[in-house]
Design an enzyme around this catalytic site. Structure first.
Site, PDB file in Angstrom:
ATOM      1  N   ARG A  63       0.853  -1.178   0.000  1.00 57.30           N
ATOM      2  CA  ARG A  63       0.000   0.000   0.000  1.00 57.30           C
ATOM      3  C   ARG A  63       0.895   1.236   0.000  1.00 57.30           C
ATOM      4  NH1 ARG A  63      -2.326   3.226   4.589  1.00 57.30           N
ATOM      5  NH2 ARG A  63      -3.707   4.692   3.527  1.00 57.30           N
ATOM      6  N   HIS A 118      -2.543  11.316   0.522  1.00 60.56           N
ATOM      7  CA  HIS A 118      -2.003  11.109   1.862  1.00 60.56           C
ATOM      8  C   HIS A 118      -1.389  12.428   2.323  1.00 60.56           C
ATOM      9  CE1 HIS A 118      -0.507   7.784   4.718  1.00 60.56           C
ATOM     10  NE2 HIS A 118      -0.216   8.947   5.303  1.00 60.56           N
ATOM     11  N   GLU A 132      -6.965   8.972   6.098  1.00 63.39           N
ATOM     12  CA  GLU A 132      -7.174   9.697   7.347  1.00 63.39           C
ATOM     13  C   GLU A 132      -7.589  11.158   7.159  1.00 63.39           C
ATOM     14  OE1 GLU A 132      -4.102   6.996  10.027  1.00 63.39           O
ATOM     15  OE2 GLU A 132      -3.671   9.123   9.737  1.00 63.39           O
ATOM     16  N   ASN A 185      -7.304   2.330   9.887  1.00 63.40           N
ATOM     17  CA  ASN A 185      -5.997   2.503  10.523  1.00 63.40           C
ATOM     18  C   ASN A 185      -6.202   2.555  12.025  1.00 63.40           C
ATOM     19  OD1 ASN A 185      -5.067   2.749   7.919  1.00 63.40           O
ATOM     20  ND2 ASN A 185      -4.505   4.907   8.076  1.00 63.40           N
ATOM     21  N   TYR A 202      -4.189   2.636  15.851  1.00 64.14           N
ATOM     22  CA  TYR A 202      -2.965   2.768  16.640  1.00 64.14           C
ATOM     23  C   TYR A 202      -3.221   2.803  18.151  1.00 64.14           C
ATOM     24  CZ  TYR A 202      -0.469   3.848  12.324  1.00 64.14           C
ATOM     25  OH  TYR A 202       0.086   3.776  11.068  1.00 64.14           O
ATOM     26  N   GLU A 220      -3.368   0.311   8.181  1.00 64.82           N
ATOM     27  CA  GLU A 220      -2.187   0.709   8.953  1.00 64.82           C
ATOM     28  C   GLU A 220      -2.325   0.193  10.366  1.00 64.82           C
ATOM     29  OE1 GLU A 220      -1.020   4.815   9.064  1.00 64.82           O
ATOM     30  OE2 GLU A 220      -1.439   5.113   6.934  1.00 64.82           O
TER      31      GLU A 220
END
Length: 444
Positions: free
Chosen positions: A78, A122, A167, A293, A295, A347
């Site tokens: 990606r 991005h 995002e 994504n 985290y 991610e």
């Protein structure tokens, strides 16, 4: 920990990067400046006063980097396209040399049997469009659709997937809310309006790409998290609910339900966005996939100072709590609240204070982090969530936005002075893990 984990035979295993963070070659072959090129020109904006002019020099070293991926045995890569590389000002003439680079990259991936998953945006808007209002201008959404259409026309049959945005929460809130990211604006009202224009641009781009009838699956990538109240108090529970509404539902509801969440709209008050008739019809386009994504979680505390998360499993070098079960909780909650397309974890990874010792990087903490999150992902799948793939962030250390080069997320160490790549212990572990999954695939 992952010895007993078995994902479906067709599960996709990949790694991820983004253009500005790795490509370098900031003015090569006709590339125009982006808002991040401009943002970095003020050293005060970047913690180590660095920039992305060279980064990992991937523009010149892409074959070496694809070779590293092939050595890892991953199924997919990606990456993002630098809009200003293929259209220097964000409108008007296309830069053929820019497109040639991405065509050569696709050639290299195809030679190694690695599927290409492209992200159109991005965070690196062409500066030419920023000069005309950037994402605060509604017209930028239409310029983005033009860009998306051209990429789908050229590469739509060579790509496994195309994501419109990565995002958009960050673009809006960090770029326009607190100036942490480019273009460096601090205006809450602008941040909310930008979020709407990003969603509008997503819908317009989806329509434009569908018209080209590409083979690539089409979708969007959102950063998401659960929000847990620090205590059982009404104030903490209300804060957690509001965080979910203005962060996750704010982007999910328009895409899947054709509206903004009422709780978040009330909270925004006079800062609520201007929405034209028909906007939600544009935004609510069918998706072939949703990229998630993950985290960390959000920890909601109304106390002063606020309570902090217990961080029982430690924190990353970014100071983020390691909370793998939050991935399970997030995916199960999304699955219960929305009718979803297949999900890809686009991610997941961690920054660690890595160093080279005797030619090796022993990042045991990162291996444990990935193991824990894969176990959490398996738990979500076992509860009925349709997850089709996992992309580890990141393939290699890179320019970590306003943190510069001080934070290392890669499973491959980059010596920025020499551009030497050194696979870390986590890269070797991931290689062996993916190989074991492929053995199970062949046995299925």
């Amino acid at each position: 920990m992952t010895d007993s984990i078995q994902f479906s035979p067709d599960f996709t295993w990949g790694v991820a990067t983004s253009a500005f963070q790795i490509e370098g070659a900031s003015t090569a072959d006709g590339k125009g400046p982006s808002i991040w090129d401009t943002f970095c020109r003020n050293p005060a904006n970047i913690k180590d006063a660095s920039n992305g002019d060279v980064a990992c020099d991937h523009y010149h070293r892409y074959r070496e980097d694809v070779g590293i991926m092939a050595g890892l045995g991953v199924d997919a890569y990606r990456f993002s396209m630098a809009w200003a590389r293929v259209q220097p000002t964000g409108k008007g003439a296309w830069n053929e040399k820019g497109f040639d680079f991405y065509s050569r990259l696709l050639d290299a991936l195809e030679e190694k049997g690695i599927a290409a998953h492209l992200t159109l945006y991005h965070w690196d808007l062409p500066q030419g469009l920023q000069d005309e209002g950037g994402w605060l201008s509604r017209d930028t959404a239409y310029r983005f659709a033009d860009y998306a259409r051209e990429v789908a026309r050229r590469f739509g049959n060579r790509l496994a997937s195309i994501a419109t945005h990565n995002e958009p929460w960050c673009t809006a809130n960090l770029g326009y809310g607190n100036a942490q990211f480019a273009p460096g604006v601090t205006d809450a009202k602008q941040a909310v309006q930008v979020s709407h224009h990003l969603l509008l641009s997503h819908g317009l781009a989806m329509q434009a790409m569908r018209a080209e009838n590409p083979k690539a699956a089409l979708g969007i990538v959102l950063n998401q998290w659960t929000s847990d109240p620090a205590t059982d108090s009404a104030a903490d529970r209300a804060l957690a609910e509001l965080e979910w509404a203005r962060s996750v539902q704010w982007f999910m509801d328009p895409i899947f339900k054709g509206r903004y969440p009422e709780l978040a709209l009330r909270a925004h008050g006079a800062n609520a966005p201007t929405v034209f008739d028909g906007d939600f019809d544009i935004i609510r386009q069918p998706l072939d996939f949703l990229g998630v994504n993950y985290y960390f979680r959000h920890y909601a505390s109304a106390e002063t100072p606020p309570r902090t998360a217990p961080a029982a499993l430690g924190v990353t070098d970014m100071g983020w709590e390691i909370y793998p079960q939050g991935l399970t909780e997030l995916l199960v909650k999304l699955n219960g609240e929305y009718t979803l397309p297949p999900i890809y974890i686009t991610e997941n990874g961690m920054a660690a204070p890595d160093s080279v010792e005797q030619g090796q990087v022993t990042d045991t903490i990162r291996i444990r982090y990935v193991q824990q999150h894969l176990a959490a992902l398996q738990a979500a799948i076992n509860q009925g969530v349709d997850v089709r793939g996992y992309f580890l962030w990141s393939l290699m250390d890179n320019f970590e936005w306003n943190s510069g080069y001080a934070k290392r997320f890669g499973i491959v160490y980059v010596d920025y002075a020499t551009q030497q790549r050194i696979p870390k212990a986590s890269a070797l572990w991931y290689r062996d893990f993916v190989a074991a999954q492929h053995l199970q695939r062949r046995a299925a």
